[in-house]
Write an enzyme that holds these catalytic residues in place. Structure first.
Site, mmCIF file in Angstrom:
data_model
loop_
_atom_site.group_PDB
_atom_site.id
_atom_site.type_symbol
_atom_site.label_atom_id
_atom_site.label_comp_id
_atom_site.label_asym_id
_atom_site.label_seq_id
_atom_site.Cartn_x
_atom_site.Cartn_y
_atom_site.Cartn_z
ATOM 1 N N GLU A 30 11.308 -5.811 13.487
ATOM 2 C CA GLU A 30 12.561 -5.062 13.412
ATOM 3 C C GLU A 30 12.334 -3.614 13.820
ATOM 4 O O GLU A 30 11.337 -2.988 13.452
ATOM 5 C CB GLU A 30 13.089 -5.122 11.976
ATOM 6 C CG GLU A 30 14.297 -4.268 11.699
ATOM 7 C CD GLU A 30 14.673 -4.250 10.229
ATOM 8 O OE1 GLU A 30 15.673 -3.577 9.887
ATOM 9 O OE2 GLU A 30 13.976 -4.909 9.428
ATOM 10 N N ASP A 74 -2.508 -0.428 3.688
ATOM 11 C CA ASP A 74 -2.442 0.787 4.503
ATOM 12 C C ASP A 74 -1.140 1.543 4.265
ATOM 13 O O ASP A 74 -0.544 2.078 5.192
ATOM 14 C CB ASP A 74 -2.591 0.438 5.988
ATOM 15 C CG ASP A 74 -2.962 1.658 6.840
ATOM 16 O OD1 ASP A 74 -3.537 2.612 6.279
ATOM 17 O OD2 ASP A 74 -2.665 1.648 8.046
ATOM 18 N N LYS A 76 1.110 4.521 3.536
ATOM 19 C CA LYS A 76 1.006 5.964 3.739
ATOM 20 C C LYS A 76 2.367 6.456 4.219
ATOM 21 O O LYS A 76 3.219 5.649 4.650
ATOM 22 C CB LYS A 76 -0.075 6.296 4.773
ATOM 23 C CG LYS A 76 0.120 5.621 6.126
ATOM 24 C CD LYS A 76 -1.077 5.853 7.032
ATOM 25 C CE LYS A 76 -0.924 5.074 8.347
ATOM 26 N NZ LYS A 76 -2.127 5.218 9.203
ATOM 27 N N PRO A 77 2.649 7.752 4.172
ATOM 28 C CA PRO A 77 3.965 8.251 4.600
ATOM 29 C C PRO A 77 4.327 7.873 6.033
ATOM 30 O O PRO A 77 5.499 7.622 6.332
ATOM 31 C CB PRO A 77 3.817 9.765 4.429
ATOM 32 C CG PRO A 77 2.828 9.919 3.309
ATOM 33 C CD PRO A 77 1.840 8.810 3.526
ATOM 34 N N ALA A 78 3.332 7.815 6.917
ATOM 35 C CA ALA A 78 3.623 7.465 8.305
ATOM 36 C C ALA A 78 4.108 6.031 8.453
ATOM 37 O O ALA A 78 4.687 5.674 9.481
ATOM 38 C CB ALA A 78 2.379 7.686 9.172
ATOM 39 N N ASN A 79 3.892 5.196 7.447
ATOM 40 C CA ASN A 79 4.337 3.807 7.485
ATOM 41 C C ASN A 79 5.606 3.584 6.674
ATOM 42 O O ASN A 79 5.924 2.455 6.308
ATOM 43 C CB ASN A 79 3.234 2.875 6.969
ATOM 44 C CG ASN A 79 2.181 2.596 8.019
ATOM 45 O OD1 ASN A 79 2.428 2.764 9.210
ATOM 46 N ND2 ASN A 79 1.005 2.172 7.590
ATOM 47 N N ASP A 92 4.391 -2.198 8.729
ATOM 48 C CA ASP A 92 2.990 -2.585 8.933
ATOM 49 C C ASP A 92 2.361 -3.233 7.713
ATOM 50 O O ASP A 92 1.208 -2.927 7.364
ATOM 51 C CB ASP A 92 2.148 -1.377 9.377
ATOM 52 C CG ASP A 92 2.540 -0.911 10.767
ATOM 53 O OD1 ASP A 92 3.244 -1.665 11.448
ATOM 54 O OD2 ASP A 92 2.143 0.192 11.152
#
Length: 386
Positions: A30, A74, A76-79, A92
């Site tokens: 998505e 994993d 984390k803020p980026a995910n 992820d």
């Protein structure tokens, strides 16, 4: 991939299919529109009510994944993607193990780096991202849901403070901070609800046996705080907790009070006791290490005590972290302590009514040992302290 595709939750980015092009395998996922949480935090700390709302959605997504046997590894803020309407998408899930790094260690940020192996190189299995890895991940040990609980605590604390929970100039320094250092609890903003402080401490216990068992435990606390239950009237009603020694002080005083209550057994003329020919000397000083003090301050004493006084009033047991979590025992008429054999991994100690046994929890079992230490006897399994 099929397990990931089966996860159906509004806060989890859906996996539509598994495709293959020549020798390349890939997932069709998505498209999550919006801004990632790392960019939002880069602008500064997130207000408490907004941060808890985001954290609640992340915990809800992790809870569904954990119930389906999926560990993110994993987080984390980026995910984490934030949509304009305030909704969250966690990306992820479980993919870190499948993605190989294409970089040198010197070029990587600890917040965006792939996971390193236990040897500190970029080769081998990927298990997470340095700044959000649990201590057991950093050591290359197998991980379970509790690694996600650790990462969740790092993300929530970073949202509230606007800075990394564990940081270093390199990946190696960051991993060392994860394994050795404590978070800067004094950096939490004024108005952080006490139960959120306790939640963060339970998530960020270095020994995974002391953490919440899965994200569902954290989600329950967030629901109660957001609803204003359990004494937290509103999100910003209570000042941030005091420094560590002040937080530990009430429990130290409670411990001394428990000792004082049994003091009347030995002192003539108190609580209606008859005069005695001699008065035993009690040493009421109990010196705790910094790590033991941190442990006392981190527990939620509504559900998990870390010390117990025997009903007979002559013995105290409490948790130590030296050489791994164990129980120390001390007679109240003696200044010395002894390590109780058979109590490795103990949490929540308590005495039997006749003071001859000490019960405690280990993983998901309730066990007991003789009051003087000895062989561990399992009472029942499938129980624990959440």
């Amino acid at each position: 991939a099929r397990v990931l595709a089966s996860l159906n939750h509004p806060a989890i980015a859906s996996v539509y299919s598994v495709e293959r092009e020549d020798s390349l395998h890939f997932l069709v996922m998505e498209l999550a529109a919006g801004e990632d949480l790392a960019k939002r935090i880069a602008r500064g700390p997130i207000p408490i009510d907004e941060a808890l709302g985001i954290a609640r959605q992340i915990a809800d997504a992790l809870e569904v994944a954990h119930e389906n046997g999926v560990v993110h590894r994993d987080l984390k803020p980026a995910n984490v993607m934030l949509a304009a309407d305030g909704s969250v998408k966690v990306l992820d899930f479980g993919l870190a193990k499948a993605i190989a790094p294409i970089a040198t260690e010197d070029s990587l940020s600890p917040t965006m780096s792939p996971t390193v192996t236990s040897t500190g190189t970029l080769a081998g299995t990927i298990l997470g991202t340095a700044a959000y890895m649990s201590p057991e991940q950093a050591k290359g040990h197998p991980v379970d849901r509790r690694a996600d609980v650790w990462a969740f605590g790092c993300v929530l604390l970073e949202m509230l403070t606007g800075r990394l929970t564990f940081a270093g100039d390199s990946i190696a320094e960051t991993l060392a901070a994860v394994m050795k250092e404590q978070p800067d609890w004094d950096s939490l903003p004024a108005g952080t609800p006490p139960r959120i402080v306790r939640l963060l401490r339970r998530c960020l216990v270095k020994d995974p046996r002391g953490r919440f068992r899965d994200a569902g435990d954290a989600r329950i606390v967030l629901d109660e705080v957001l609803a204003g239950d359990e004494g937290d009237s509103g999100i910003a009603a209570t000042p941030v907790s005091a420094p560590l020694w002040k937080r530990a002080l009430p429990w130290a005083l409670a411990l001394l009070l428990a000792v004082a209550l049994v003091f009347t057994r030995f002192v003539p003329g108190t609580a209606g006791s008859k005069p005695a020919p001699s008065v035993p000397t009690l040493d009421l000083s109990i010196v705790l290490s910094d790590e033991e003090t941190a442990t006392l301050a981190s527990y939620d004493y509504e559900v998990m005590p870390s010390f117990a006084v025997s009903p007979a009033g002559d013995r105290l047991v409490y948790t130590t972290l030296e050489g791994g979590r164990k129980l120390l025992s001390r007679r109240l008429d003696s200044p010395s302590t002894e390590l109780l054999r058979g109590t490795e991994g103990a949490s929540g100690p308590f005495f039997s009514r006749d003071s001859s046994w000490i019960g405690f929890f280990v993983d998901n079992a309730l066990v007991k040992v003789p009051a003087g230490g000895g062989a561990r006897i399992t009472i029942t399994e499938g129980v624990g302290i959440a």
